[in-house]
Design a protein around this motif. Structure first.
Motif, short mmCIF file in Angstrom:
data_model
loop_
_atom_site.label_atom_id
_atom_site.label_comp_id
_atom_site.label_asym_id
_atom_site.label_seq_id
_atom_site.Cartn_x
_atom_site.Cartn_y
_atom_site.Cartn_z
N GLY A 78 11.58 14.44 -10.97
CA GLY A 78 12.16 15.01 -9.77
C GLY A 78 11.28 14.94 -8.54
N ALA A 79 11.16 16.07 -7.85
CA ALA A 79 10.42 16.14 -6.59
C ALA A 79 8.94 15.78 -6.79
N ALA A 80 8.38 16.15 -7.92
CA ALA A 80 6.96 15.83 -8.19
C ALA A 80 6.77 14.32 -8.30
N ALA A 81 7.69 13.65 -8.99
CA ALA A 81 7.61 12.19 -9.12
C ALA A 81 7.77 11.52 -7.75
N GLN A 82 8.67 12.04 -6.93
CA GLN A 82 8.88 11.49 -5.59
C GLN A 82 7.62 11.64 -4.74
N GLN A 83 6.99 12.80 -4.81
CA GLN A 83 5.77 13.03 -4.03
C GLN A 83 4.63 12.14 -4.51
N VAL A 84 4.44 12.04 -5.82
CA VAL A 84 3.40 11.17 -6.37
C VAL A 84 3.66 9.72 -5.97
N ALA A 85 4.91 9.29 -6.03
CA ALA A 85 5.25 7.91 -5.66
C ALA A 85 4.97 7.64 -4.19
N ALA A 86 5.39 8.55 -3.32
CA ALA A 86 5.19 8.34 -1.88
C ALA A 86 3.71 8.33 -1.53
N GLU A 87 2.99 9.34 -1.97
CA GLU A 87 1.56 9.41 -1.63
C GLU A 87 0.78 8.27 -2.28
N GLY A 88 1.10 7.99 -3.53
CA GLY A 88 0.39 6.93 -4.24
C GLY A 88 0.63 5.55 -3.65
N PHE A 89 1.89 5.26 -3.27
CA PHE A 89 2.16 3.95 -2.69
C PHE A 89 1.53 3.82 -1.31
N VAL A 90 1.60 4.86 -0.51
CA VAL A 90 0.96 4.80 0.81
C VAL A 90 -0.54 4.58 0.65
N ASP A 91 -1.17 5.31 -0.25
CA ASP A 91 -2.61 5.13 -0.48
C ASP A 91 -2.93 3.70 -0.92
N LEU A 92 -2.12 3.18 -1.84
CA LEU A 92 -2.33 1.81 -2.32
C LEU A 92 -2.16 0.81 -1.18
N ALA A 93 -1.11 0.97 -0.39
CA ALA A 93 -0.83 0.02 0.69
C ALA A 93 -1.92 0.05 1.76
N VAL A 94 -2.42 1.24 2.07
CA VAL A 94 -3.49 1.34 3.06
C VAL A 94 -4.78 0.73 2.51
N ARG A 95 -5.11 1.06 1.29
CA ARG A 95 -6.35 0.58 0.68
C ARG A 95 -6.35 -0.94 0.50
N PHE A 96 -5.21 -1.51 0.13
CA PHE A 96 -5.15 -2.94 -0.17
C PHE A 96 -4.31 -3.69 0.86
N ARG A 97 -4.41 -3.28 2.11
CA ARG A 97 -3.58 -3.92 3.14
C ARG A 97 -3.91 -5.39 3.31
N ARG A 98 -5.15 -5.79 3.11
CA ARG A 98 -5.51 -7.21 3.23
C ARG A 98 -4.81 -8.02 2.14
N GLU A 99 -4.82 -7.50 0.92
CA GLU A 99 -4.18 -8.20 -0.19
C GLU A 99 -2.66 -8.27 0.00
N ILE A 100 -2.08 -7.18 0.49
CA ILE A 100 -0.64 -7.16 0.73
C ILE A 100 -0.27 -8.18 1.80
N ALA A 101 -1.11 -8.28 2.82
CA ALA A 101 -0.85 -9.25 3.89
C ALA A 101 -0.84 -10.68 3.36
#
Length: 181
Positions: A78-101
């Motif tokens: 539920g809401a906990a999974a949604q929060q973990v997903a949002a925060e975790g994906f944002v953290d991943l995307a910010v940290r690995f922005r060069r690789e994503i690019a």
């Protein structure tokens, strides 16, 4: 004068990352990478079986973090999974922005390669968690647009500090996602 053998495995990775960023994964050949390093294609193949192996190694740290995020999401509901997903994906995307690019515009095609097939399943679970209501098309559409937008934004705003970018993306995610009952 060009060297005959690259000094290190890492030198090839750095050159490949530069080439992938400049011309894309599809637009880069092993010969292009070899030329960038100043060696022969055979020397590159001494260190890596093929171009996919180079990309796999470049992406390994980001994929490891994505797999850990997937485990954390699966442990929640539920809401906990949604929060973990949002925060975790944002953290991943910010940290690995060069690789994503490096993958900009080529991600769907790359998911078809055997080395990245498991990423498709993780992505589907990530969308479900973000949607919160996976049976509602509007929630899934929002989740997909949010994932794509976060990835694209991280590549575009390389000059913005990590904390500022993270805060802006999380605020956007909170506004966009439907609350989970």
């Amino acid at each position: 004068m060009a060297r005959m053998v690259p000094e290190t495995h890492d030198e090839i990775l750095v050159a490949a990352a530069r080439r992938f960023a400049a011309t894309g994964y599809r637009g880069t050949s092993l010969q292009d990478i070899a030329r960038e390093v100043g060696c022969s294609k055979a020397a590159v193949l001494y260190h890596f079986a093929n171009k996919e192996a180079i990309l796999t190694e470049l992406m390994a740290p980001a994929i490891g973090v994505l797999q850990a995020l997937d485990e954390r999401i699966r442990a929640q509901r539920g809401a906990a999974a949604q929060q973990v997903a949002a925060e975790g994906f944002v953290d991943l995307a910010v940290r690995f922005r060069r690789e994503i690019a490096l993958l900009r515009g080529e991600f769907p095609e790359l998911l078809q390669q055997p080395a990245f097939a498991h990423i498709q399943r993780i992505s589907e679970r990530l969308v479900d968690a973000l949607a919160g209501h996976p049976q509602r098309p509007s929630a899934r559409i929002t989740a997909l647009v949010l994932l794509a937008g976060i990835s694209e934004t991280c590549g575009e705003f390389a000059d913005v500090g990590d904390e500022e970018l993270r805060d802006a993306l999380l605020a956007l995610a909170r506004r966009a996602l439907e609350p989970v009952d």
